[in-house]
Design a protein around this motif. Structure first.
Motif, mmCIF file in Angstrom:
data_model
loop_
_atom_site.group_PDB
_atom_site.id
_atom_site.type_symbol
_atom_site.label_atom_id
_atom_site.label_comp_id
_atom_site.label_asym_id
_atom_site.label_seq_id
_atom_site.Cartn_x
_atom_site.Cartn_y
_atom_site.Cartn_z
ATOM 1 N N LEU A 1 35.912 29.112 48.304
ATOM 2 C CA LEU A 1 35.935 29.932 47.091
ATOM 3 C C LEU A 1 35.349 29.192 45.891
ATOM 4 O O LEU A 1 34.796 29.821 44.975
ATOM 5 N N ALA A 2 35.467 27.874 45.894
ATOM 6 C CA ALA A 2 34.932 27.091 44.773
ATOM 7 C C ALA A 2 33.420 27.250 44.655
ATOM 8 O O ALA A 2 32.870 27.118 43.552
ATOM 9 N N PRO B 1 41.994 28.224 56.880
ATOM 10 C CA PRO B 1 41.010 29.306 56.722
ATOM 11 C C PRO B 1 39.897 28.837 55.787
ATOM 12 O O PRO B 1 40.151 28.489 54.625
ATOM 13 N N LEU B 2 38.668 28.831 56.253
ATOM 14 C CA LEU B 2 37.591 28.195 55.510
ATOM 15 C C LEU B 2 37.240 28.907 54.208
ATOM 16 O O LEU B 2 36.699 28.290 53.291
ATOM 17 N N TRP B 3 37.572 30.191 54.108
ATOM 18 C CA TRP B 3 37.206 30.896 52.877
ATOM 19 C C TRP B 3 37.977 30.369 51.659
ATOM 20 O O TRP B 3 37.506 30.488 50.528
ATOM 21 N N ALA C 1 36.489 37.801 56.246
ATOM 22 C CA ALA C 1 36.646 38.962 57.123
ATOM 23 C C ALA C 1 36.829 38.563 58.584
ATOM 24 O O ALA C 1 37.597 39.196 59.319
ATOM 25 N N THR C 2 36.140 37.518 59.011
ATOM 26 C CA THR C 2 36.218 37.099 60.409
ATOM 27 C C THR C 2 37.357 36.124 60.682
ATOM 28 O O THR C 2 37.668 35.846 61.847
ATOM 29 N N GLY C 3 37.973 35.603 59.616
ATOM 30 C CA GLY C 3 39.097 34.693 59.798
ATOM 31 C C GLY C 3 38.723 33.343 60.367
ATOM 32 O O GLY C 3 39.509 32.734 61.104
ATOM 33 N N VAL C 4 37.539 32.848 60.035
ATOM 34 C CA VAL C 4 37.082 31.543 60.531
ATOM 35 C C VAL C 4 37.978 30.440 59.979
ATOM 36 O O VAL C 4 38.312 30.425 58.792
ATOM 37 N N THR C 5 38.366 29.508 60.848
ATOM 38 C CA THR C 5 39.201 28.380 60.433
ATOM 39 C C THR C 5 38.505 27.067 60.748
ATOM 40 O O THR C 5 37.521 27.032 61.494
ATOM 41 N N PHE D 1 28.564 34.953 52.015
ATOM 42 C CA PHE D 1 28.967 33.950 52.996
ATOM 43 C C PHE D 1 30.487 33.800 53.047
ATOM 44 O O PHE D 1 31.100 33.831 54.129
ATOM 45 N N VAL D 2 31.104 33.666 51.885
ATOM 46 C CA VAL D 2 32.559 33.502 51.829
ATOM 47 C C VAL D 2 33.258 34.790 52.274
ATOM 48 O O VAL D 2 34.285 34.742 52.972
ATOM 49 N N SER D 3 32.723 35.937 51.912
ATOM 50 C CA SER D 3 33.318 37.224 52.312
ATOM 51 C C SER D 3 33.301 37.390 53.828
ATOM 52 O O SER D 3 34.272 37.883 54.418
#
Length: 206
Positions: free
Chosen positions: A160-161, A154-156, A142-146, A136-138
């Motif tokens: 990450l936590a 950037p939501l990733w 990769a898509t650069g979702v914000t 999910f995080v990857s």
């Protein structure tokens, strides 16, 4: 005194020397315990930061009629960090809820066997959960979702936590499974069995 000395020597002869595998497992568990403690420290700091951010937002709104514009967003990120990074340490300290109806009625070998089975199932479940969190995080990376907020974070980054915390909990649960299996099979020394029993009563398998 001579009798006591002979008994001490006899105990030392009967006490099994820890194998290289056991030493390695103990060393790995010490490292894992350090990581769990560090993650818990970050979790605690997240609570402090969240409290400070929300307090600042309240003060600004009450005195100046202004806003940070990011308080609710970042408080959510910090809440995720608080929960996930504190999971492994909470499990080690016996903070997870345990159903006592069945577990409390079991004793001896049957109790140890049930602990191994439950811990193994929990480890397998957490492996799958951690795998999908990583995916999910990857994908978000990769898509650069914000975020939809003004910060456009950037939501990733805050996400990450989630895989980190779940991964630590998975490793801690796996270590618990190994310790439970060693106790069941009689590989643990007497002192280790006593310590494990005390921890078992405090934490349980889940």
């Amino acid at each position: 005194m001579a009798l006591g000395s002979r008994n001490d020597q006899h105990d030392r002869v009967l006490a099994p020397e820890p194998s290289d595998a056991m030493r390695l497992a103990e060393g790995a568990d010490r490292v894992l315990r350090t990581l769990d403690t560090a993650a818990m420290a970050v979790s605690a700091l997240s609570i402090v930061a969240m409290t400070a951010l929300v307090s600042l937002e309240v003060i600004l709104r009450a005195t100046l009629g202004a806003s940070t514009l990011i308080a609710s967003e970042f408080a959510g990120y910090l809440l995720v960090s608080t929960v996930y990074l504190g999971l492994a340490w909470t499990f080690r300290c016996g903070g997870f809820i345990r159903v006592e109806v069945v577990h409390g009625a079991l004793k001896g070998t049957l109790l140890r066997l049930v602990n191994v089975v439950i811990a193994a199932i929990a480890t397998a479940t957490l492996l799958v959960y951690s795998y999908y969190l990583v995916r999910f995080v990857s994908q978000n990376m990769a898509t650069g979702v914000t975020s939809i907020y003004v910060s456009r974070t950037p939501l990733w980054i805050p996400q990450l936590a989630m895989p980190l915390g779940a991964g630590l909990l998975t490793l801690t649960m796996a270590a618990h499974t190994v310790r439970s299996a060693a106790l069941l099979l009689g590989f643990a020394a007497a002192d280790d069995k006593a310590a494990h029993f005390a921890a078992e009563q405090a934490a349980g398998p889940l």
